[in-house]
Design a protein around this motif. Structure first.
Motif, PDB file in Angstrom:
ATOM      1  N   SER A   7      30.517  83.906  19.116  1.00 20.19           N
ATOM      2  CA  SER A   7      29.650  83.743  17.958  1.00 20.19           C
ATOM      3  C   SER A   7      29.776  84.937  17.027  1.00 20.19           C
ATOM      4  O   SER A   7      28.820  85.640  16.740  1.00 20.19           O
ATOM      5  CB  SER A   7      28.199  83.560  18.407  1.00 20.19           C
ATOM      6  N   ALA A   8      30.991  85.202  16.566  1.00 18.01           N
ATOM      7  CA  ALA A   8      31.255  86.327  15.688  1.00 18.01           C
ATOM      8  C   ALA A   8      30.914  85.952  14.254  1.00 18.01           C
ATOM      9  O   ALA A   8      30.984  84.785  13.858  1.00 18.01           O
ATOM     10  CB  ALA A   8      32.732  86.727  15.787  1.00 18.01           C
ATOM     11  N   PRO A   9      30.535  86.936  13.422  1.00 16.55           N
ATOM     12  CA  PRO A   9      30.088  86.620  12.078  1.00 16.55           C
ATOM     13  C   PRO A   9      31.176  86.087  11.159  1.00 16.55           C
ATOM     14  O   PRO A   9      30.883  85.584  10.087  1.00 16.55           O
ATOM     15  CB  PRO A   9      29.552  87.970  11.574  1.00 16.55           C
ATOM     16  N   ASP A  10      32.470  86.202  11.552  1.00 14.74           N
ATOM     17  CA  ASP A  10      33.524  85.731  10.671  1.00 14.74           C
ATOM     18  C   ASP A  10      33.722  84.227  10.743  1.00 14.74           C
ATOM     19  O   ASP A  10      34.539  83.673  10.018  1.00 14.74           O
ATOM     20  CB  ASP A  10      34.852  86.448  10.983  1.00 14.74           C
ATOM     21  N   PHE A  11      32.972  83.542  11.617  1.00 19.31           N
ATOM     22  CA  PHE A  11      33.056  82.095  11.688  1.00 19.31           C
ATOM     23  C   PHE A  11      32.005  81.485  10.767  1.00 19.31           C
ATOM     24  O   PHE A  11      30.837  81.896  10.777  1.00 19.31           O
ATOM     25  CB  PHE A  11      32.839  81.599  13.122  1.00 19.31           C
ATOM     26  N   ASP A  12      32.401  80.489   9.981  1.00 19.27           N
ATOM     27  CA  ASP A  12      31.469  79.784   9.123  1.00 19.27           C
ATOM     28  C   ASP A  12      30.796  78.695   9.957  1.00 19.27           C
ATOM     29  O   ASP A  12      31.408  77.665  10.265  1.00 19.27           O
ATOM     30  CB  ASP A  12      32.213  79.175   7.940  1.00 19.27           C
ATOM     31  N   LEU A  13      29.549  78.922  10.340  1.00 22.45           N
ATOM     32  CA  LEU A  13      28.899  78.039  11.304  1.00 22.45           C
ATOM     33  C   LEU A  13      28.711  76.611  10.803  1.00 22.45           C
ATOM     34  O   LEU A  13      28.870  75.668  11.589  1.00 22.45           O
ATOM     35  CB  LEU A  13      27.568  78.644  11.755  1.00 22.45           C
ATOM     36  N   PRO A  14      28.386  76.371   9.525  1.00 19.83           N
ATOM     37  CA  PRO A  14      28.324  74.972   9.072  1.00 19.83           C
ATOM     38  C   PRO A  14      29.668  74.242   9.235  1.00 19.83           C
ATOM     39  O   PRO A  14      29.704  73.068   9.614  1.00 19.83           O
ATOM     40  CB  PRO A  14      27.909  75.096   7.608  1.00 19.83           C
ATOM     41  N   THR A  15      30.765  74.948   8.964  1.00 22.39           N
ATOM     42  CA  THR A  15      32.084  74.343   9.160  1.00 22.39           C
ATOM     43  C   THR A  15      32.329  74.066  10.630  1.00 22.39           C
ATOM     44  O   THR A  15      32.836  72.995  11.004  1.00 22.39           O
ATOM     45  CB  THR A  15      33.181  75.273   8.608  1.00 22.39           C
ATOM     46  N   VAL A  16      31.977  75.016  11.479  1.00 24.57           N
ATOM     47  CA  VAL A  16      32.145  74.830  12.925  1.00 24.57           C
ATOM     48  C   VAL A  16      31.352  73.622  13.391  1.00 24.57           C
ATOM     49  O   VAL A  16      31.869  72.755  14.119  1.00 24.57           O
ATOM     50  CB  VAL A  16      31.702  76.088  13.686  1.00 24.57           C
ATOM     51  N   ARG A  17      30.093  73.543  12.980  1.00 24.12           N
ATOM     52  CA  ARG A  17      29.255  72.435  13.438  1.00 24.12           C
ATOM     53  C   ARG A  17      29.839  71.096  12.992  1.00 24.12           C
ATOM     54  O   ARG A  17      29.858  70.128  13.756  1.00 24.12           O
ATOM     55  CB  ARG A  17      27.834  72.589  12.902  1.00 24.12           C
ATOM     56  N   ALA A  18      30.306  71.015  11.742  1.00 25.29           N
ATOM     57  CA  ALA A  18      30.865  69.763  11.239  1.00 25.29           C
ATOM     58  C   ALA A  18      32.105  69.348  12.023  1.00 25.29           C
ATOM     59  O   ALA A  18      32.285  68.164  12.348  1.00 25.29           O
ATOM     60  CB  ALA A  18      31.196  69.903   9.755  1.00 25.29           C
ATOM     61  N   LEU A  19      32.959  70.296  12.352  1.00 30.64           N
ATOM     62  CA  LEU A  19      34.168  69.977  13.107  1.00 30.64           C
ATOM     63  C   LEU A  19      33.844  69.629  14.552  1.00 30.64           C
ATOM     64  O   LEU A  19      34.473  68.739  15.143  1.00 30.64           O
ATOM     65  CB  LEU A  19      35.151  71.144  13.037  1.00 30.64           C
ATOM     66  N   GLU A  20      32.875  70.320  15.132  1.00 30.39           N
ATOM     67  CA  GLU A  20      32.469  69.992  16.497  1.00 30.39           C
ATOM     68  C   GLU A  20      31.951  68.556  16.557  1.00 30.39           C
ATOM     69  O   GLU A  20      32.293  67.793  17.467  1.00 30.39           O
ATOM     70  CB  GLU A  20      31.375  70.964  16.957  1.00 30.39           C
ATOM     71  N   GLU A  21      31.125  68.184  15.601  1.00 31.76           N
ATOM     72  CA  GLU A  21      30.573  66.831  15.583  1.00 31.76           C
ATOM     73  C   GLU A  21      31.677  65.791  15.446  1.00 31.76           C
ATOM     74  O   GLU A  21      31.679  64.763  16.145  1.00 31.76           O
ATOM     75  CB  GLU A  21      29.568  66.722  14.432  1.00 31.76           C
ATOM     76  N   ARG A  22      32.623  66.058  14.561  1.00 35.60           N
ATOM     77  CA  ARG A  22      33.736  65.116  14.392  1.00 35.60           C
ATOM     78  C   ARG A  22      34.538  64.987  15.692  1.00 35.60           C
ATOM     79  O   ARG A  22      34.956  63.886  16.073  1.00 35.60           O
ATOM     80  CB  ARG A  22      34.651  65.582  13.263  1.00 35.60           C
ATOM     81  N   ALA A  23      34.783  66.109  16.352  1.00 41.51           N
ATOM     82  CA  ALA A  23      35.583  66.071  17.574  1.00 41.51           C
ATOM     83  C   ALA A  23      34.872  65.309  18.684  1.00 41.51           C
ATOM     84  O   ALA A  23      35.513  64.604  19.470  1.00 41.51           O
ATOM     85  CB  ALA A  23      35.922  67.487  18.027  1.00 41.51           C
ATOM     86  N   PHE A  24      33.547  65.459  18.781  1.00 43.75           N
ATOM     87  CA  PHE A  24      32.801  64.677  19.773  1.00 43.75           C
ATOM     88  C   PHE A  24      32.960  63.182  19.507  1.00 43.75           C
ATOM     89  O   PHE A  24      33.137  62.377  20.430  1.00 43.75           O
ATOM     90  CB  PHE A  24      31.304  65.029  19.736  1.00 43.75           C
ATOM     91  N   ASN A  25      32.882  62.797  18.234  1.00 44.09           N
ATOM     92  CA  ASN A  25      33.029  61.380  17.887  1.00 44.09           C
ATOM     93  C   ASN A  25      34.447  60.877  18.132  1.00 44.09           C
ATOM     94  O   ASN A  25      34.653  59.720  18.512  1.00 44.09           O
ATOM     95  CB  ASN A  25      32.670  61.168  16.414  1.00 44.09           C
ATOM     96  N   ALA A  26      35.426  61.751  17.887  1.00 38.55           N
ATOM     97  CA  ALA A  26      36.824  61.338  18.000  1.00 38.55           C
ATOM     98  C   ALA A  26      37.269  61.190  19.445  1.00 38.55           C
ATOM     99  O   ALA A  26      38.202  60.427  19.732  1.00 38.55           O
ATOM    100  CB  ALA A  26      37.720  62.347  17.284  1.00 38.55           C
ATOM    101  N   TRP A  27      36.661  61.939  20.353  1.00 38.23           N
ATOM    102  CA  TRP A  27      37.031  61.847  21.775  1.00 38.23           C
ATOM    103  C   TRP A  27      35.748  61.628  22.572  1.00 38.23           C
ATOM    104  O   TRP A  27      35.196  62.546  23.158  1.00 38.23           O
ATOM    105  CB  TRP A  27      37.761  63.118  22.220  1.00 38.23           C
ATOM    106  N   PRO A  28      35.239  60.399  22.573  1.00 44.62           N
ATOM    107  CA  PRO A  28      33.918  60.137  23.156  1.00 44.62           C
ATOM    108  C   PRO A  28      33.914  60.239  24.673  1.00 44.62           C
ATOM    109  O   PRO A  28      34.871  59.858  25.343  1.00 44.62           O
ATOM    110  CB  PRO A  28      33.609  58.708  22.697  1.00 44.62           C
ATOM    111  N   ALA A  29      32.826  60.772  25.184  1.00 39.42           N
ATOM    112  CA  ALA A  29      32.615  60.780  26.629  1.00 39.42           C
ATOM    113  C   ALA A  29      32.093  59.417  27.064  1.00 39.42           C
ATOM    114  O   ALA A  29      31.494  58.676  26.274  1.00 39.42           O
ATOM    115  CB  ALA A  29      31.627  61.867  27.013  1.00 39.42           C
ATOM    116  N   ARG A  30      32.287  59.110  28.332  1.00 37.11           N
ATOM    117  CA  ARG A  30      31.787  57.832  28.835  1.00 37.11           C
ATOM    118  C   ARG A  30      30.267  57.840  28.950  1.00 37.11           C
ATOM    119  O   ARG A  30      29.621  56.807  28.816  1.00 37.11           O
ATOM    120  CB  ARG A  30      32.429  57.522  30.185  1.00 37.11           C
ATOM    121  N   GLN A  31      29.696  59.019  29.209  1.00 35.80           N
ATOM    122  CA  GLN A  31      28.242  59.158  29.294  1.00 35.80           C
ATOM    123  C   GLN A  31      27.832  60.460  28.618  1.00 35.80           C
ATOM    124  O   GLN A  31      28.551  61.461  28.695  1.00 35.80           O
ATOM    125  CB  GLN A  31      27.778  59.184  30.759  1.00 35.80           C
TER     126      GLN A  31
END
Length: 261
Positions: A7-31
């Motif tokens: 969690s270093a300050p050089d990461f743009d957290l809104p961008t991180v959150r948006a990409l994390e959400e997309r990745a969860f949707n793109a590779w869905p877990a079974r549960q």
């Protein structure tokens, strides 16, 4: 021992959150189980991405989360795996480290703008639904054990978003595979893989370029992907295609595979 928090300050957290959400949707877990701002993803132990604990928002409280995860995963015959993105606070990662969770598999998330025009890739076929050949070839090229094929195929077929199933052929034989998933102006590229014996011949580049073209044709303006830090060859290829590092993540698991601290 110093913390390895991301969690270093050089990461743009809104961008991180948006990409994390997309990745969860793109590779869905079974549960999935949602717990106090965290999500526990379970898929029978197949792939860490789909069998890990992930923060949904920056700096979510960690009180009781490790214990809840250990109980849930143990009830499914799995050990708890925590995926540490920049959304995870330094104190949460420190708690895992203090509990004996070991760090492994540092991975970069990279992004690139999509070019308005690019050379065609005649060796690559793009399908909107996976064929049996694609599913079996994709699994085999990725080294998926036969026992996990049914789970793997079901996960791929459960993706709800627009998908591109790419196949690269050489002399009529399928030798490389890739998956593209498009959402909200971005296309995620997953598991670009070329069969052993056919690597180093430009097939990986052709797959990436074809999937980027597919994303651009569907209205996407950028692409993202995940690549292990140790995979220098892939990182060089992606950099040559315009991808730059956006953020990194890694996993933490109990140091003793047979125990949950």
């Amino acid at each position: 021992m110093p913390s390895h928090a991301t969690s270093a300050p050089d990461f743009d957290l809104p961008t991180v959150r948006a990409l994390e959400e997309r990745a969860f949707n793109a590779w869905p877990a079974r549960q999935t189980v949602f717990h106090q701002g965290w999500v526990f993803r379970l898929s029978g132990g197949f792939t860490k991405r789909a069998n890990s604990v992930n923060a949904l928002e920056p700096g979510m409280p960690f009180d009781g989360v490790r214990e809840a995860a250990q109980t849930l995963y143990a009830s499914h015959g799995l050990r708890p795996v925590f995926r540490i993105s920049p959304l995870v606070s330094a104190s949460a990662e420190q708690a895992l480290q203090d509990a004996g969770y070991a760090l492994f598999e540092p991975t970069w998330v990279m992004q690139a703008p999509l070019p308005e025009s690019a050379p065609p890739q005649p060796s690559v076929e793009i399908a909107q639904a996976p064929t049996a050949e694609w599913l079996d070839g994709f699994a085999a090229a990725n080294g998926v054990a036969a026992a996990h094929h049914a789970t793997h195929h079901a996960m791929v077929q459960s993706i709800a978003l627009p998908c591109a199933f790419a196949t690269v052929r050489q002399h009529g034989h399928a030798v490389g595979f890739g998956l593209g998933v498009r959402e909200r102006g971005a296309v995620g590229l997953f598991d670009i893989v070329v069969a052993p014996g056919h690597r180093g011949q430009g097939h990986g580049r052709a797959l990436v370029q074809a999937l980027m073209q597919w994303g651009q044709a569907g209205g996407a303006g950028s692409a993202y992907l995940q690549v292990r830090g140790e995979n220098a060859t892939a990182r060089r290829l992606y950099a040559a295609l315009g991808f730059t590092d956006t953020y990194r993540y890694h996993y933490r698991v109990p140091a003793d595979p047979g125990s949950t601290p």
